[in-house]
Design an enzyme around this catalytic site. Structure first.
Site, PDB file in Angstrom:
ATOM      1  N   HIS A  47      24.219  29.680  29.837  1.00 56.48           N
ATOM      2  CA  HIS A  47      23.662  30.921  29.281  1.00 56.48           C
ATOM      3  C   HIS A  47      23.286  30.774  27.820  1.00 56.48           C
ATOM      4  O   HIS A  47      23.663  29.817  27.161  1.00 56.48           O
ATOM      5  CB  HIS A  47      24.648  32.080  29.471  1.00 56.48           C
ATOM      6  N   CYS A  50      31.803  27.737  30.126  1.00 52.33           N
ATOM      7  CA  CYS A  50      30.354  27.765  30.284  1.00 52.33           C
ATOM      8  C   CYS A  50      29.657  26.843  29.289  1.00 52.33           C
ATOM      9  O   CYS A  50      30.251  26.382  28.328  1.00 52.33           O
ATOM     10  CB  CYS A  50      29.827  29.187  30.094  1.00 52.33           C
TER      11      CYS A  50
END
Length: 162
Positions: free
Chosen positions: A121, A137
């Site tokens: 992201h 992440c």
């Protein structure tokens, strides 16, 4: 649902499943699914703080990333993108777009009310790029994730290397 085909044989297809434990596979009848193909691929090199996205042999993105902290490491392995989300507020740690991955944290069973799913992201904090900052992440600059969101479908294979 989107799955990544691992093997096809005699009317059956083995697919990677977006479940715990990471690397789980299952078999489905080839007559029960609709197959589609593309030639995108993502490689994340955690120790180099780098993401390389290719279409065939052409590199469409080679960019720096922020990666997981030591206590919440991103598990290496083979995954695929399962969804593309546009967060309602781009001024969060998820930035302007987020791809969900088929893998999960091996440390966190949940995160922010979710199942501890891995993702790629954007971020509202560009100073976090090139550092160990996330809970598993991979973070990109917003301009980089926006470039990918315009062209990458879901179902793109992702290899995460230590």
């Amino acid at each position: 649902l989107v799955f990544l085909v691992d093997q096809a044989t005699n009317g059956w297809i083995r697919v990677l499943l977006p479940v715990r434990p990471n690397g789980s596979t299952g078999w489905v009848k080839s007559s029960e699914v609709r197959l589609s193909r593309h030639n995108f691929h993502i490689e994340v090199r955690l120790s180099e703080f780098r993401i390389i996205v290719t279409k065939g042999s052409a590199v469409i993105l080679d960019a720096p990333v922020g990666v997981a902290k030591e206590n919440t490491p991103t598990p290496g392995g083979r995954y695929y993108t399962t969804e593309l989300l546009k967060p309602p507020d781009p001024n969060t740690v998820y930035g302007t777009y987020a791809y969900g991955l088929s893998g999960f944290s091996e440390v966190l069973q949940s995160l922010n009310g979710g199942p501890g799913q891995l993702g790629i992201h954007g971020t509202n904090d560009p100073s976090s790029i090139g550092k160990r900052v996330s809970s598993g992440c991979v973070r990109l600059r917003n301009e980089d994730i926006e470039k990918l969101a315009k062209v990458l479908p879901v179902g793109v294979p992702v290899v995460i290397k230590p």
